[in-house]
Enzyme design. Structure first.
Site, mmCIF file in Angstrom:
data_model
loop_
_atom_site.group_PDB
_atom_site.id
_atom_site.type_symbol
_atom_site.label_atom_id
_atom_site.label_comp_id
_atom_site.label_asym_id
_atom_site.label_seq_id
_atom_site.Cartn_x
_atom_site.Cartn_y
_atom_site.Cartn_z
ATOM 1 N N ASP A 101 0.842 -1.200 0.000
ATOM 2 C CA ASP A 101 0.000 0.000 0.000
ATOM 3 C C ASP A 101 0.878 1.252 0.000
ATOM 4 O O ASP A 101 0.378 2.375 -0.088
ATOM 5 C CB ASP A 101 -0.996 -0.013 1.164
ATOM 6 C CG ASP A 101 -0.313 -0.013 2.517
ATOM 7 O OD1 ASP A 101 0.922 -0.118 2.569
ATOM 8 O OD2 ASP A 101 -1.037 0.086 3.538
ATOM 9 N N SER A 102 2.204 1.059 0.037
ATOM 10 C CA SER A 102 3.122 2.185 -0.172
ATOM 11 C C SER A 102 2.876 2.801 -1.547
ATOM 12 O O SER A 102 3.369 3.889 -1.839
ATOM 13 C CB SER A 102 4.584 1.727 -0.053
ATOM 14 O OG SER A 102 4.829 0.572 -0.825
ATOM 15 N N GLU A 125 -1.075 -5.640 8.504
ATOM 16 C CA GLU A 125 -0.257 -5.079 9.574
ATOM 17 C C GLU A 125 -0.867 -5.334 10.947
ATOM 18 O O GLU A 125 -2.087 -5.372 11.089
ATOM 19 C CB GLU A 125 -0.125 -3.557 9.371
ATOM 20 C CG GLU A 125 0.608 -3.182 8.109
ATOM 21 C CD GLU A 125 0.788 -1.672 7.928
ATOM 22 O OE1 GLU A 125 0.437 -0.898 8.854
ATOM 23 O OE2 GLU A 125 1.271 -1.273 6.857
ATOM 24 N N GLU A 151 9.585 -4.218 10.509
ATOM 25 C CA GLU A 151 10.039 -2.927 9.952
ATOM 26 C C GLU A 151 10.605 -1.998 11.026
ATOM 27 O O GLU A 151 9.992 -1.809 12.092
ATOM 28 C CB GLU A 151 8.855 -2.249 9.230
ATOM 29 C CG GLU A 151 9.240 -0.919 8.600
ATOM 30 C CD GLU A 151 8.224 -0.395 7.585
ATOM 31 O OE1 GLU A 151 7.250 -1.114 7.253
ATOM 32 O OE2 GLU A 151 8.421 0.749 7.129
HETATM 33 O O1 KIV Z 1 3.657 -1.180 1.584
HETATM 34 C C1 KIV Z 1 4.855 -1.477 1.661
HETATM 35 O O2 KIV Z 1 5.668 -1.159 0.763
HETATM 36 C C2 KIV Z 1 5.311 -2.234 2.820
HETATM 37 C C3 KIV Z 1 6.786 -2.399 2.964
HETATM 38 C C4 KIV Z 1 7.337 -1.231 3.679
HETATM 39 C C5 KIV Z 1 7.135 -3.691 3.608
HETATM 40 O O3 KIV Z 1 4.526 -2.650 3.606
#
Ligand code: KIV
Length: 278
Positions: A48-49, A119, A186
């Site tokens: 979701d980044s 998460e 993380e």
């Molecule tokens: O969304 C993402 O890119 C992540 C990474 C930071 C592991 O969750």
């Protein structure tokens, strides 16, 4: 095209048992996925980044299920030889176990990704059990959890006190018992990365968690030097692709203005009589 065999959860389990490290990066579109598929990297995350990297938001929280489905599909198409993780966005699993199962099923069914990631620690135990019971592979994510980062004071290193480090170890053990096949860890001190990795049998995939984890994770646009906004301390830039792109765009602009482009090599040179047009 690289001679690449798609990994399975059994391979990842074996890698941990044998102490063989592996690597994991992000992709959000077909072209990047196909480039990663040509490399030796074992796992792609459609994270979701994408909210920050692709959509320009200041956090990941506005990302929707529709955004995720839209971006996971082309990655699955572009990387048939790479294990693909679909991230579950904020708001898609917090309400109930039923909501979590519903959206995990959507991600798998509508995109063809290999597993889902969500998460959270102990508080996510029943969500993880419910999704695993529905027959879906789950990757956990503890430590810094960007979806709820504001509630812990922003994008900060986690597990920096004995108490919070012990809580992370408890989170990891709970996730393992709930049935995750692996978990992202993380932004924690190296010593905590080591302790969590040794506390569980499933692979620990570290991003900013030091060298002792089973797998290293980086956001592709960060490690290739494409994302200009912000570079976390744990990111090593393996290339400066942003500069390569800006230089190429400026060369194109310059040659357009000067008339150097296009030469006959880049033109359709067939002779056609045009008298009748005038
Ligand atoms: O969304 C993402 O890119 C992540 C990474 C930071 C592991 O969750």
């Amino acid at each position: 095209m690289a001679d690449k065999t798609k990994m399975t959860v059994m391979d990842f389990k074996k890698f941990k048992e044998e102490g063989r490290k592996f690597s994991y990066v992000t992709a959000y579109d077909y072209t990047m996925a196909s480039i990663i598929d040509e490399s030796n990297v074992e796992i792609i995350l459609v994270g979701d980044s994408l909210g920050m990297i692709m959509l320009g938001y200041s956090s990941t929280t506005p990302v929707t299920m529709e955004d995720m489905v839209h971006h996971i599909r082309p990655v699955v198409k572009g990387a048939p030889n790479t294990f693909i993780v679909g991230d579950t966005p904020f708001g898609a699993y917090q309400e109930s176990d039923e909501q979590a199962v519903h959206n995990a099923v959507r991600l798998i069914k509508e995109t063809g990704c290999d597993c889902v990631k969500l998460e959270g620690g102990i508080e996510m135990e029943s969500r993880i059990k419910a999704i695993v019971n529905a027959g879906i592979l789950v990757m956990g994510h503890i430590g810094l959890t960007p979806q709820t980062a504001t509630s812990v004071g922003g994008f900060k290193v986690q597990g920096g006190t004995t108490e919070s480090a012990l809580k992370l170890i408890e989170d990891a053990k709970t996730l393992e018992r709930a049935g995750v096949f692996s978990m992202v860890l993380e932004a924690v001190p190296t010593v905590v990365g080591k302790a969590v990795t040794e506390a569980v049998k499933v692979p620990v995939l570290g991003i900013g968690a030091g060298p002792h984890v089973d797998c290293q994770v980086l956001v592709t646009q960060d490690m290739l030097g494409m994302y200009g906004e912000f570079k976390p301390k744990f990111v090593k830039q393996y290339a400066n692709i942003r500069k390569v792109m800006v230089d190429a765009l400026n060369d194109f602009h310059k040659e357009t203005l000067s008339g150097e482009f296009p030469t006959p090599e880049f033109s359709f040179n067939k002779e056609v009589t045009l008298d009748k047009l005038y």
